[in-house]
Motif scaffolding. Structure first.
Motif, short mmCIF file in Angstrom:
data_model
loop_
_atom_site.label_atom_id
_atom_site.label_comp_id
_atom_site.label_asym_id
_atom_site.label_seq_id
_atom_site.Cartn_x
_atom_site.Cartn_y
_atom_site.Cartn_z
N PHE A 145 0.83 -1.20 0.00
CA PHE A 145 0.00 0.00 0.00
C PHE A 145 0.87 1.26 0.00
O PHE A 145 2.03 1.25 0.40
CB PHE A 145 -0.92 0.02 1.23
N VAL A 146 0.27 2.34 -0.45
CA VAL A 146 0.83 3.69 -0.31
C VAL A 146 -0.27 4.54 0.30
O VAL A 146 -1.46 4.33 0.03
CB VAL A 146 1.30 4.28 -1.65
N GLN A 147 0.13 5.50 1.12
CA GLN A 147 -0.84 6.28 1.89
C GLN A 147 -0.38 7.72 1.98
O GLN A 147 0.80 8.01 2.13
CB GLN A 147 -0.99 5.68 3.29
N GLY A 148 -1.31 8.64 1.90
CA GLY A 148 -1.00 10.06 2.06
C GLY A 148 -2.19 10.79 2.64
O GLY A 148 -3.33 10.34 2.52
N GLY A 149 -1.92 11.93 3.29
CA GLY A 149 -3.03 12.68 3.85
C GLY A 149 -2.60 13.83 4.73
O GLY A 149 -1.43 14.22 4.78
N ASP A 166 2.46 27.41 18.26
CA ASP A 166 1.15 26.91 17.85
C ASP A 166 1.30 25.45 17.39
O ASP A 166 2.42 24.95 17.21
CB ASP A 166 0.60 27.74 16.69
N GLY A 167 0.17 24.79 17.19
CA GLY A 167 0.21 23.47 16.58
C GLY A 167 0.61 23.57 15.12
O GLY A 167 0.75 24.66 14.56
N SER A 168 0.79 22.42 14.49
CA SER A 168 1.27 22.41 13.10
C SER A 168 0.43 21.49 12.25
O SER A 168 0.06 20.38 12.67
CB SER A 168 2.73 21.97 13.07
N ASN A 169 0.13 21.94 11.02
CA ASN A 169 -0.57 21.14 10.03
C ASN A 169 0.33 20.94 8.82
O ASN A 169 1.01 21.86 8.38
CB ASN A 169 -1.86 21.84 9.56
N ASN A 170 0.31 19.72 8.29
CA ASN A 170 1.10 19.43 7.09
C ASN A 170 0.58 18.14 6.48
O ASN A 170 -0.39 17.55 6.97
CB ASN A 170 2.59 19.33 7.43
N VAL A 171 1.23 17.70 5.43
CA VAL A 171 0.88 16.43 4.80
C VAL A 171 1.93 15.39 5.19
O VAL A 171 3.06 15.73 5.55
CB VAL A 171 0.79 16.55 3.27
N SER A 172 1.54 14.14 5.13
CA SER A 172 2.46 13.05 5.44
C SER A 172 2.20 11.92 4.45
O SER A 172 1.16 11.89 3.79
CB SER A 172 2.26 12.56 6.87
N PHE A 173 3.14 11.00 4.37
CA PHE A 173 2.92 9.84 3.52
C PHE A 173 3.49 8.60 4.19
O PHE A 173 4.31 8.68 5.11
CB PHE A 173 3.54 10.04 2.13
N ALA A 174 3.04 7.44 3.73
CA ALA A 174 3.53 6.17 4.26
C ALA A 174 3.41 5.11 3.17
O ALA A 174 2.64 5.26 2.21
CB ALA A 174 2.74 5.75 5.50
N GLY A 356 -0.17 13.35 17.60
CA GLY A 356 -1.11 13.96 16.66
C GLY A 356 -1.85 12.92 15.85
O GLY A 356 -1.65 11.71 16.02
N PHE A 357 -2.72 13.39 14.97
CA PHE A 357 -3.54 12.48 14.17
C PHE A 357 -3.32 12.73 12.68
O PHE A 357 -2.87 13.81 12.27
CB PHE A 357 -5.02 12.63 14.52
N GLN A 358 -3.65 11.73 11.90
CA GLN A 358 -3.56 11.80 10.45
C GLN A 358 -4.88 11.32 9.85
O GLN A 358 -5.53 10.41 10.39
CB GLN A 358 -2.43 10.92 9.92
N ALA A 359 -5.27 11.89 8.74
CA ALA A 359 -6.45 11.46 7.98
C ALA A 359 -6.11 11.53 6.51
O ALA A 359 -5.56 12.54 6.04
CB ALA A 359 -7.66 12.35 8.30
N GLY A 360 -6.38 10.44 5.80
CA GLY A 360 -6.02 10.43 4.38
C GLY A 360 -6.56 9.22 3.67
O GLY A 360 -7.51 8.55 4.12
N LEU A 361 -5.95 8.90 2.52
CA LEU A 361 -6.36 7.79 1.67
C LEU A 361 -5.18 6.84 1.48
O LEU A 361 -4.03 7.28 1.41
CB LEU A 361 -6.85 8.30 0.33
N ALA A 362 -5.48 5.57 1.37
CA ALA A 362 -4.48 4.55 1.09
C ALA A 362 -4.93 3.71 -0.10
O ALA A 362 -6.08 3.27 -0.15
CB ALA A 362 -4.25 3.66 2.31
N LEU A 363 -4.03 3.50 -1.05
CA LEU A 363 -4.29 2.62 -2.18
C LEU A 363 -3.53 1.32 -1.96
O LEU A 363 -2.31 1.34 -1.78
CB LEU A 363 -3.84 3.29 -3.48
#
Length: 367
Positions: A145-149, A166-174, A356-363
């Motif tokens: 699988f590949v995942q990003g969000g 402050d807190g931080s927002n960004n994108v991540s992948f796995a 922290g938390f992550q939300a995204g899609l995985a194929l």
């Protein structure tokens, strides 16, 4: 078949409803002399009033047992659903038409329309059973699988970093691989165990932490930057459900290689620390789309990571130079670590929390 006649089905449905609902009443029993439909049609069509009422109850129950909207031509709707491979809808609409058809005494002599819908009903029933076997099958044992969000890290306590952030927002992948703990077998394996998988993954995320707006000018450097490489081993539970979208739940330990950089109020890099830390990863997800012919799945993913890194003052002597405190917090409020005595006489430490938390899609591709 000779027994597939409207009159015979009407008798069977009326008897079944009478016996199940009341346990007593008029039951229509053929004898050797009146097994043929022409005898029944001549002397017992319509059926006795209680049997006709029971037959209408059956037709009403079949029509209302699902939330499918009604159609003025259920037979044509059933054929269209069968052609589009919606076997459940085809089966239910065919059943509605069949029992509504035989509930009308005027239809019990015409067999051809009933035969056509019985064929649709049987094909749809076989399709439903085939889909059920597929959905409840063990599935393929391996996958990748590949995942990003989106990735959100909460605010750090100021006394832990000597920085107001402050807190931080960004994108991540796995990306990673999956292996089922089951071994394919005819019975599908033991319950629960057959739905367990091991997942190994590598993930990467970087974050920038800014100071409060009043303390930071537009275009200036952040007060802290972090990078985290994550290697995790997770236990995944994918319960079998009668749906094309299957949920999963997972969790396990993870090793993080964390780099944290601190900047002073003049945007100069003052200190950088890095090292390995152990943490945890928890997650859940739901398949949004799947293609069994291509062995592909698209899953909505939710992750939560728990990890922090602690380092001593002696390991980061210039970190304090980056502080944006007007007055440093009392020593009693600072993190303490006995490990720091190996570097100096002080137990004071810094702690950078990347929970922290992550939300995204995985194929995913299963093989």
């Amino acid at each position: 078949e000779a027994s597939r006649t409207p009159m015979r089905l009407a008798r069977m449905a009326a008897n079944q409803r009478t016996l199940v609902r009341d346990g007593i009443g008029v039951v229509l029993v053929p004898t050797a002399a009146n097994e043929r439909d022409d005898e029944w049609l001549r002397v017992a069509n319509p059926l006795p009033a209680v049997s006709e009422a029971a037959l209408r109850d059956v037709a009403d129950a079949v029509r209302s047992r699902t939330s499918l909207p009604g159609s003025p031509a259920e037979d044509e709707a059933a054929v269209r659903a069968l052609r589009s491979e919606d076997h459940f809808e085809a089966r239910e609409r065919a059943a509605r038409w069949i029992f509504a058809y035989v509930a009308d005494p005027a239809n019990r002599q015409a067999r051809a329309p009933l035969d056509a819908q019985l064929d649709v009903f049987e094909q749809a029933t076989r399709g439903v059973e085939r889909e059920r076997r597929i959905l409840m099958a063990t599935g393929r044992r391996f996958g990748a699988f590949v995942q990003g969000g989106f990735h959100r890290v909460k605010e750090n306590l100021p006394q832990n970093t000597l920085l107001i952030l402050d807190g931080s927002n960004n994108v991540s992948f796995a990306a990673g691989v999956r292996m089922g703990l089951f071994w394919p077998s005819e019975g599908g394996g033991w319950p629960v165990w057959r739905d367990l998988h091991l997942r190994g993954a590598y993930g990467y995320a970087r974050h920038t932490f800014n100071g409060p707006p009043a303390q930071q000018q537009e275009g200036s450097e952040p007060r802290m930057r972090t990078r985290a490489h994550r290697i995790s081993g997770e236990l995944v539970y994918r319960p079998r459900v009668l749906s094309r979208v299957r949920p999963h739940f997972r969790g396990g330990p993870a090793a993080f290689y964390i780099t944290a950089s601190a900047y002073d109020t003049e945007d100069r890099l003052r200190e950088r620390v890095q090292g390995w830390e152990l943490g945890w990863v928890l997650g859940a997800g739901m398949d949004a789309w799947s293609s069994r012919s291509r062995n592909l799945r698209l899953t909505v993913m939710f992750d939560y990571q728990v990890v922090s890194t602690q380092f001593c003052e002696a390991e980061a002597p210039f970190w304090e130079d980056a502080t944006n405190f007007i007055e440093l917090p009392p020593v009693d409020n600072r993190p303490q670590s006995q490990r720091c005595l190996n570097f100096s006489r002080s137990t004071l430490a810094y702690e950078v929390d990347l929970e922290g938390f992550q939300a995204g899609l995985a194929l995913s591709y299963d093989f």
